[in-house]
Design a protein around this motif. Sequence first.
Motif, PDB file in Angstrom:
ATOM      1  N   ALA A 154       5.397  -2.483  -6.485  1.00 55.04           N
ATOM      2  CA  ALA A 154       5.607  -1.367  -5.547  1.00 55.04           C
ATOM      3  C   ALA A 154       6.993  -0.785  -5.817  1.00 55.04           C
ATOM      4  CB  ALA A 154       5.490  -1.864  -4.112  1.00 55.04           C
ATOM      5  N   VAL A 162      -0.639  -3.187  -1.923  1.00 62.02           N
ATOM      6  CA  VAL A 162       0.405  -2.680  -2.823  1.00 62.02           C
ATOM      7  C   VAL A 162       0.550  -1.160  -2.650  1.00 62.02           C
ATOM      8  CG1 VAL A 162       1.157  -2.480  -5.219  1.00 62.02           C
ATOM      9  CG2 VAL A 162       0.056  -4.573  -4.433  1.00 62.02           C
ATOM     10  N   ALA A 163      -0.593  -0.499  -2.512  1.00 59.94           N
ATOM     11  CA  ALA A 163      -0.560   0.954  -2.316  1.00 59.94           C
ATOM     12  C   ALA A 163       0.216   1.294  -1.040  1.00 59.94           C
ATOM     13  CB  ALA A 163      -1.988   1.494  -2.228  1.00 59.94           C
ATOM     14  N   ALA A 222       2.513  -0.529   0.431  1.00 59.79           N
ATOM     15  CA  ALA A 222       3.943  -0.849   0.237  1.00 59.79           C
ATOM     16  C   ALA A 222       4.628   0.286  -0.517  1.00 59.79           C
ATOM     17  CB  ALA A 222       4.090  -2.164  -0.529  1.00 59.79           C
ATOM     18  N   ALA A 223       3.967   0.760  -1.581  1.00 56.92           N
ATOM     19  CA  ALA A 223       4.580   1.806  -2.408  1.00 56.92           C
ATOM     20  C   ALA A 223       4.746   3.095  -1.597  1.00 56.92           C
ATOM     21  CB  ALA A 223       3.711   2.053  -3.643  1.00 56.92           C
ATOM     22  N   LYS A 224       3.728   3.404  -0.793  1.00 55.50           N
ATOM     23  CA  LYS A 224       3.774   4.625   0.014  1.00 55.50           C
ATOM     24  C   LYS A 224       4.923   4.550   1.039  1.00 55.50           C
ATOM     25  CE  LYS A 224       0.583   7.306   2.815  1.00 55.50           C
ATOM     26  NZ  LYS A 224      -0.688   7.240   3.525  1.00 55.50           N
ATOM     27  N   LYS A 271       8.439   4.835  -0.554  1.00 56.70           N
ATOM     28  CA  LYS A 271       8.779   6.237  -0.844  1.00 56.70           C
ATOM     29  C   LYS A 271       9.201   6.937   0.456  1.00 56.70           C
ATOM     30  CE  LYS A 271       8.784   9.384  -4.066  1.00 56.70           C
ATOM     31  NZ  LYS A 271       8.419  10.667  -3.588  1.00 56.70           N
ATOM     32  N   GLY A 320       2.867  -8.386   3.127  1.00 59.94           N
ATOM     33  CA  GLY A 320       3.991  -8.033   2.252  1.00 59.94           C
ATOM     34  C   GLY A 320       4.811  -9.254   1.881  1.00 59.94           C
ATOM     35  N   ALA A 355       9.845  -6.285   2.416  1.00 60.56           N
ATOM     36  CA  ALA A 355       8.417  -6.149   2.085  1.00 60.56           C
ATOM     37  C   ALA A 355       7.574  -6.324   3.352  1.00 60.56           C
ATOM     38  CB  ALA A 355       8.014  -7.182   1.032  1.00 60.56           C
ATOM     39  N   GLN A 362       5.305  -3.284   5.046  1.00 57.34           N
ATOM     40  CA  GLN A 362       3.866  -3.462   5.213  1.00 57.34           C
ATOM     41  C   GLN A 362       3.457  -3.232   6.665  1.00 57.34           C
ATOM     42  OE1 GLN A 362       2.983  -4.318   2.048  1.00 57.34           O
ATOM     43  NE2 GLN A 362       1.044  -3.485   2.719  1.00 57.34           N
TER      44      GLN A 362
END
Length: 437
Positions: free
Chosen positions: A67, A89-90, A92-94, A97, A285, A372, A376
């Motif tokens: 992420a 994971v998606a 977390a990445a979102k 950002k 997370g 993390a 999450q």
Amino acid sequence: MKNAISGFSKKTKSEKIDWLIATYFHDNPTAREILSSYENSDQALQQLHDDFIENSISNFYLPLGVAPNFLINGENYVLPMVIEESSVVAAAAKTAKYWSERGGFKTTLLGEEKVGQIHFIFKGDSDKLSRFIDEKKNDFIQELKPLTQKMEQRGGGIKSIELRNKTADIPHYFQLHLCFLTKDAMGANFINSCLEQLADNVVAHIEQSEHFSVEEKKIEIVMSILSNYVPNCRVKAEVSCPIEALEKEDGLTQREFAEKFVRAVQIAKVEPYRAVTHNKGIMNGVDAVVLATGNDFRAVEAGVHAFAARDGQYRSLSSAYIKNDVFHFEIELPLAVGTVGGLTKLHPLVRWSLELLNNPNAAQLMELITVAGLAQNFAAVRSLVTSGIQKGHMKMHLLNILNQLNATTAQKEAALIHFKTVAVSHAAVHSFLGLDQ
Ligand code: MEV
């Protein structure tokens, strides 16, 4: 009923597999092929993994995802995450950002102290025992030097030894409660070795002392073990931004979103059924980074949930509030993790993950793991109070269904477009692939 087997652990790996396939799989060759397809062709690497545990017969893969765009204390990180749940994971990445555009995550280390206990039965005068332990404390610490010296050179060691009288709970039950600093090691071996040696030394001192009666000298050590409850080995992570800087969510003003978010977290503070699920989202997370960095997720899970119930009721680990038109979201987590020892040097992917994180020390890793968890949790609660959780979940779940139904690459691409506007279900995907006819 199948026959039991004796001496299983002494058999070679292929003998173990032969017995399993013959006994439980009717000699079905596919069952054997599945195991061998997960064997690594690099024999040294395979041996390394086989040696982690007893009776290893193959490997069990989980994806390692990443992420990116986590802005933490002004630095950019890519978090490694090992997890099977499709949307984590998606999400977390979102969220990474989202918050990187709003000042990022901030963390504070609140302590690094770990705990170990010697539980024992002493049938005698508790004041006498207490005076004795106080008098001998320095001797006890000195006698453990062969075990503690190296750790002390690194800045760790035994920080305190305290006698606790627990006779109100169980007759004659006492504890020696010790606090440790273990620096970058999770410290389980160090703590347990110190405790077992100390227990032997304490018994020997009491036996040799003229102050104790024959009955008192029959001290019984029940067990010596670290505690996975580490409330003083803790990190705080937080995000905040003015309400008007929050993203505009569908159908809600920024203030309405912030207030609804705060309410959702308040519900998890007071309602245990919700709190467990809320905290499960946090652990999505936490565990993923704990696993990727080769740490003991069972220890982390046990300690975190005990902390969530520290006042007698299980509650949300995170808190959210609005103050002076600023939205705040924060969490405190107790975490016993290490960046040296254990799997950290042995497992090539763990080494890789730690390098990706710029080789953090244990305190820094605690901070990254806590972030993390908070990220999450933000992603989950944000979805819950806006579109609902299924929209995001089902998008990722779609790929799993397509794989299960052996869809081709072209079918997958078409399905991803089609299901942008149509609700995902197993039946709908089945029918989309023309499998109903
Ligand atoms: C699913 O793995 C996690 C969630 O249920 C967490 C939550 O409800 O807050 C979405």
